[in-house]
Design a protein around this motif. Structure first.
Motif, PDB file in Angstrom:
ATOM      1  N   SER A  25     -11.167 -12.437 -13.490  1.00 20.39           N
ATOM      2  CA  SER A  25     -10.574 -12.496 -12.078  1.00 20.39           C
ATOM      3  C   SER A  25      -9.475 -11.483 -12.165  1.00 20.39           C
ATOM      4  O   SER A  25      -9.506 -10.775 -10.621  1.00 20.39           O
ATOM      5  N   ARG A  29     -11.581  -9.109  -8.672  1.00 22.29           N
ATOM      6  CA  ARG A  29     -11.000  -9.482  -7.418  1.00 22.29           C
ATOM      7  C   ARG A  29      -9.660  -8.836  -6.908  1.00 22.29           C
ATOM      8  O   ARG A  29      -8.991  -8.660  -8.034  1.00 22.29           O
ATOM      9  N   TYR A  30      -9.450  -8.539  -5.817  1.00 27.45           N
ATOM     10  CA  TYR A  30      -8.119  -8.187  -5.518  1.00 27.45           C
ATOM     11  C   TYR A  30      -7.948  -8.851  -4.013  1.00 27.45           C
ATOM     12  O   TYR A  30      -8.581  -8.335  -2.995  1.00 27.45           O
ATOM     13  N   GLU A  31      -6.822  -9.518  -3.758  1.00 29.25           N
ATOM     14  CA  GLU A  31      -6.437 -10.010  -2.589  1.00 29.25           C
ATOM     15  C   GLU A  31      -5.112  -9.738  -2.173  1.00 29.25           C
ATOM     16  O   GLU A  31      -4.269  -9.772  -2.913  1.00 29.25           O
ATOM     17  N   SER A  32      -5.134  -9.053  -0.860  1.00 30.94           N
ATOM     18  CA  SER A  32      -3.757  -8.695  -0.367  1.00 30.94           C
ATOM     19  C   SER A  32      -3.636  -9.181   0.856  1.00 30.94           C
ATOM     20  O   SER A  32      -4.734  -9.506   1.414  1.00 30.94           O
ATOM     21  N   LYS A  33      -2.622  -8.751   1.732  1.00 29.74           N
ATOM     22  CA  LYS A  33      -2.391  -9.115   3.106  1.00 29.74           C
ATOM     23  C   LYS A  33      -3.520  -8.266   3.742  1.00 29.74           C
ATOM     24  O   LYS A  33      -4.033  -8.693   4.954  1.00 29.74           O
ATOM     25  N   TYR A  35      -6.245  -6.448   2.152  1.00 27.38           N
ATOM     26  CA  TYR A  35      -7.592  -6.033   1.783  1.00 27.38           C
ATOM     27  C   TYR A  35      -8.011  -7.355   1.014  1.00 27.38           C
ATOM     28  O   TYR A  35      -7.454  -8.069   0.261  1.00 27.38           O
ATOM     29  N   SER A  36      -9.408  -7.700   1.038  1.00 31.82           N
ATOM     30  CA  SER A  36     -10.063  -8.554   0.020  1.00 31.82           C
ATOM     31  C   SER A  36     -11.150  -7.827  -0.498  1.00 31.82           C
ATOM     32  O   SER A  36     -12.091  -7.641   0.121  1.00 31.82           O
ATOM     33  N   LEU A  37     -11.008  -7.290  -1.820  1.00 30.38           N
ATOM     34  CA  LEU A  37     -12.094  -6.591  -2.358  1.00 30.38           C
ATOM     35  C   LEU A  37     -12.647  -7.149  -3.631  1.00 30.38           C
ATOM     36  O   LEU A  37     -11.770  -8.092  -4.259  1.00 30.38           O
ATOM     37  N   TYR A  38     -14.016  -7.085  -4.007  1.00 26.92           N
ATOM     38  CA  TYR A  38     -14.648  -7.381  -4.835  1.00 26.92           C
ATOM     39  C   TYR A  38     -14.683  -6.427  -6.070  1.00 26.92           C
ATOM     40  O   TYR A  38     -14.590  -5.501  -5.946  1.00 26.92           O
ATOM     41  N   LYS A 110      -1.928  -3.007  -7.287  1.00 24.83           N
ATOM     42  CA  LYS A 110      -2.915  -3.535  -8.173  1.00 24.83           C
ATOM     43  C   LYS A 110      -2.503  -3.794  -9.465  1.00 24.83           C
ATOM     44  O   LYS A 110      -2.481  -4.514 -10.054  1.00 24.83           O
TER      45      LYS A 110
END
Length: 147
Positions: A25, A29-33, A35-38, A110
């Motif tokens: 994970s 995956r990277y989630e922030s306010k 971006y949502s990157l796979y 990240k």
């Protein structure tokens, strides 16, 4: 004594489930306010950062990703202003890719977040075990960098 291929195969078959359970994970995956990157997007940003400027065809070879799949990923990252296209003066169909300042900031954030996650994941490992793990990974990176 088992041959290297068999030894590595047995070990990697033990490592992969541990990797997927504990580390996947963080890598994929990277989630922030903002971006949502796979995983594929993260992989492309990191590869472009290391190799920039790079043409899409060369990036496709470096990552071993089909050009069609890569085109979609590149388009999404350009739209998010994480990659920048620089067109050739001689042939306007050709372009190279580089990362933007936004991507630099995203990767820095990240990596900081990932470092904290890794601290927690490896908190129970002794210093000696951790040092051996790091040395093993460094050896693999050095070996594969020569290929």
């Amino acid at each position: 004594m088992k041959d290297r291929g068999e030894m590595f195969c047995n070990l990697i078959n033990q490592v992969l489930p541990c990797f997927f359970k504990n580390l996947n994970s963080t890598v994929h995956r990277y989630e922030s306010k903002e971006y949502s990157l796979y995983g594929s997007q993260i992989k492309v940003i990191n590869a472009v950062k290391i190799t920039q400027p790079i043409a899409p065809a060369e990036l496709s070879r470096v990552l071993d990703v089909p050009k069609g799949s890569l085109t979609t990923i590149i388009k999404s990252l350009v739209e998010m202003k994480l990659l920048k296209k620089s067109y050739s003066n001689r042939d306007k169909r050709r372009y190279s890719l580089s990362i933007t300042e936004r991507a630099e900031k995203l990767l820095k954030k990240k990596n900081e977040e990932d470092a904290l996650k890794y601290e927690m994941i490896f908190a129970g490992m002794s210093d000696d075990e951790f040092d051996k793990t790091v040395e093993g990974l460094k050896t693999m990176v050095k070996y594969f960098s020569r290929r």
